[in-house]
Enzyme design. Structure first.
Site, mmCIF file in Angstrom:
data_model
loop_
_atom_site.group_PDB
_atom_site.id
_atom_site.type_symbol
_atom_site.label_atom_id
_atom_site.label_comp_id
_atom_site.label_asym_id
_atom_site.label_seq_id
_atom_site.Cartn_x
_atom_site.Cartn_y
_atom_site.Cartn_z
ATOM 1 N N TYR A 57 0.777 -1.225 -0.075
ATOM 2 C CA TYR A 57 -0.064 -0.006 0.123
ATOM 3 C C TYR A 57 0.785 1.301 -0.056
ATOM 4 O O TYR A 57 1.344 1.469 0.909
ATOM 5 C CB TYR A 57 -0.910 0.182 1.239
ATOM 6 C CG TYR A 57 -1.824 -1.198 1.319
ATOM 7 C CD1 TYR A 57 -2.098 -2.036 0.058
ATOM 8 C CD2 TYR A 57 -2.813 -1.493 2.513
ATOM 9 C CE1 TYR A 57 -3.201 -2.843 0.209
ATOM 10 C CE2 TYR A 57 -3.845 -2.287 2.326
ATOM 11 C CZ TYR A 57 -3.927 -3.146 1.327
ATOM 12 O OH TYR A 57 -4.868 -4.270 1.396
ATOM 13 N N PRO A 204 -15.759 -3.553 2.398
ATOM 14 C CA PRO A 204 -17.231 -3.759 3.065
ATOM 15 C C PRO A 204 -18.319 -3.044 2.449
ATOM 16 O O PRO A 204 -19.534 -3.039 2.636
ATOM 17 C CB PRO A 204 -16.999 -3.374 4.584
ATOM 18 C CG PRO A 204 -15.841 -2.631 4.528
ATOM 19 C CD PRO A 204 -14.973 -3.211 3.471
ATOM 20 N N ALA A 206 -18.105 -1.994 -0.930
ATOM 21 C CA ALA A 206 -17.946 -2.148 -2.128
ATOM 22 C C ALA A 206 -17.194 -1.074 -2.812
ATOM 23 O O ALA A 206 -17.843 -0.295 -4.081
ATOM 24 C CB ALA A 206 -19.391 -2.503 -2.878
ATOM 25 N N SER A 207 -16.311 -0.547 -2.389
ATOM 26 C CA SER A 207 -15.329 0.566 -2.930
ATOM 27 C C SER A 207 -16.284 1.935 -2.864
ATOM 28 O O SER A 207 -15.918 2.775 -3.766
ATOM 29 C CB SER A 207 -14.855 0.232 -4.454
ATOM 30 O OG SER A 207 -14.218 -0.760 -4.619
#
Length: 329
Positions: A57, A204, A206-207
């Site tokens: 990341y 959680p 969905a983007s």
């Protein structure tokens, strides 16, 4: 204050809403270090005690920010989970060997500024890795050396999760589970609970779709995976909008708005829906601002969703979403 749950047989007590630190690392559009630190500090102030990150990341940026913030704070430290493996190029099963994995662990130790990693997860490795006992033996060796406390896996597919929990050392599985990806509830979540395995729920919202704030006119920065990975160009397409075609998802969100409580932000309701399943240990929404972090933390305190609402969500999933995703992951 955020509610807590027991992290399977590892025995930790963690907040049921965690902090997903992908967004403060990269590929979610520009996030300044100041905003990243403010979002993380707010989550911790609100009672979040579980942080999830990965070495890729922002090429370590997320881990470094987390390490800096935690060094500046007093009191009890949250549990920090990181992931390894996606630095491999090519990303192949043979790369998950003892030498490479120890190198990745050493890099994360340095980034986080700690002597031991609380929880290390294999980062969505090729399916073949789950059929190689020597990979998990190497993780056992890293535990024996004191470099990691526990280990788990992050998976794309339910089948990979089911295979992973056959290994006695695997204390957690991270996977996608939300209103648009309900398959884990059928078999995996009950099995994981039965075996005492912690379940970390990623993607959680969905983007961001399940915030209810997107439209067909929504735009995304060039460095945001919601622009460059819609067809799976960079990594598994299921990580972006949970793998649901954008127009299909927007129509489903409109249908959800008709059956969910209208007086609570949809993002909070979507998180509360996840927590309705007692096989879930912690959901890890991301946050790029203090307001987002605060809103996420609030979700655990919402009243349980009604049986009618749960049934309606399931019906919308089965009729509108499942044909696109259920058989894939």
């Amino acid at each position: 204050m955020v509610g807590t749950r027991t992290f399977g047989r590892a025995g930790w007590t963690v907040s049921e809403i965690g902090f997903g630190a992908w967004a403060i690392g990269g590929t979610w559009g520009e996030v300044s270090e100041e905003d990243a630190r403010a979002a993380l500090n707010t989550a911790l102030d609100e009672g979040v005690t579980f942080i999830d990150t990965a070495d890729v990341y922002g090429d370590g940026r997320s881990e470094k920010i987390i390490g800096q913030v935690l060094r500046e704070r007093s009191g009890d430290k949250p549990l920090v989970a990181t992931k390894l493996g996606r630095r491999l190029d090519p990303h192949e099963a043979d790369g998950y060997n003892a030498k490479n994995m120890e190198g990745f662990v050493d890099r994360s130790l340095a980034n986080l500024g700690t002597e031991r990693l609380d929880l290390v997860q294999l980062h969505c490795p090729p399916t073949e890795v789950f059929y190689r006992p020597e990979v998990f033996g190497a993780l056992d060796d890293l535990k024996s050396k004191g470099k990691i406390g526990e280990y788990g896996v992050s998976v794309e597919k339910v089948e990979e999760g089911l295979k992973a929990i056959e290994y006695p050392g695997v204390v957690s599985v991270q996977m996608i589970y939300n209103m648009f990806r309900q398959r884990p509830a059928d078999l995996f979540l009950p099995r994981a609970k039965e075996k005492g395995v912690g379940v970390i729920v990623r993607v959680p919202l969905a983007s961001g779709l399940l915030t209810g704030k997107m439209s067909k006119d929504s735009t995304f920065a060039d460095d945001d995976h919601r622009k460059f990975n819609r067809a799976g160009e960079a990594f598994d397409v299921g990580e972006t909008f949970a793998g649901v075609p954008f127009d299909v998802a927007l129509d489903a969100v409109d249908a959800l708005k008709e059956v969910l409580p209208a007086d609570v932000p949809m993002a909070q309701v979507a998180l509360r829906w996840i927590l309705m399943n007692d096989g879930v240990t912690v959901a890890i929404p991301g946050a790029k601002t203090p307001d987002q972090a605060r809103s996420n933390a609030t979700a655990g305190g919402l009243a349980p969703l009604s049986a009618d609402a749960m049934d309606a969500v399931r019906d919308i999933y089965e009729t509108r979403i499942a044909p696109h995703v259920h058989q894939r992951w």
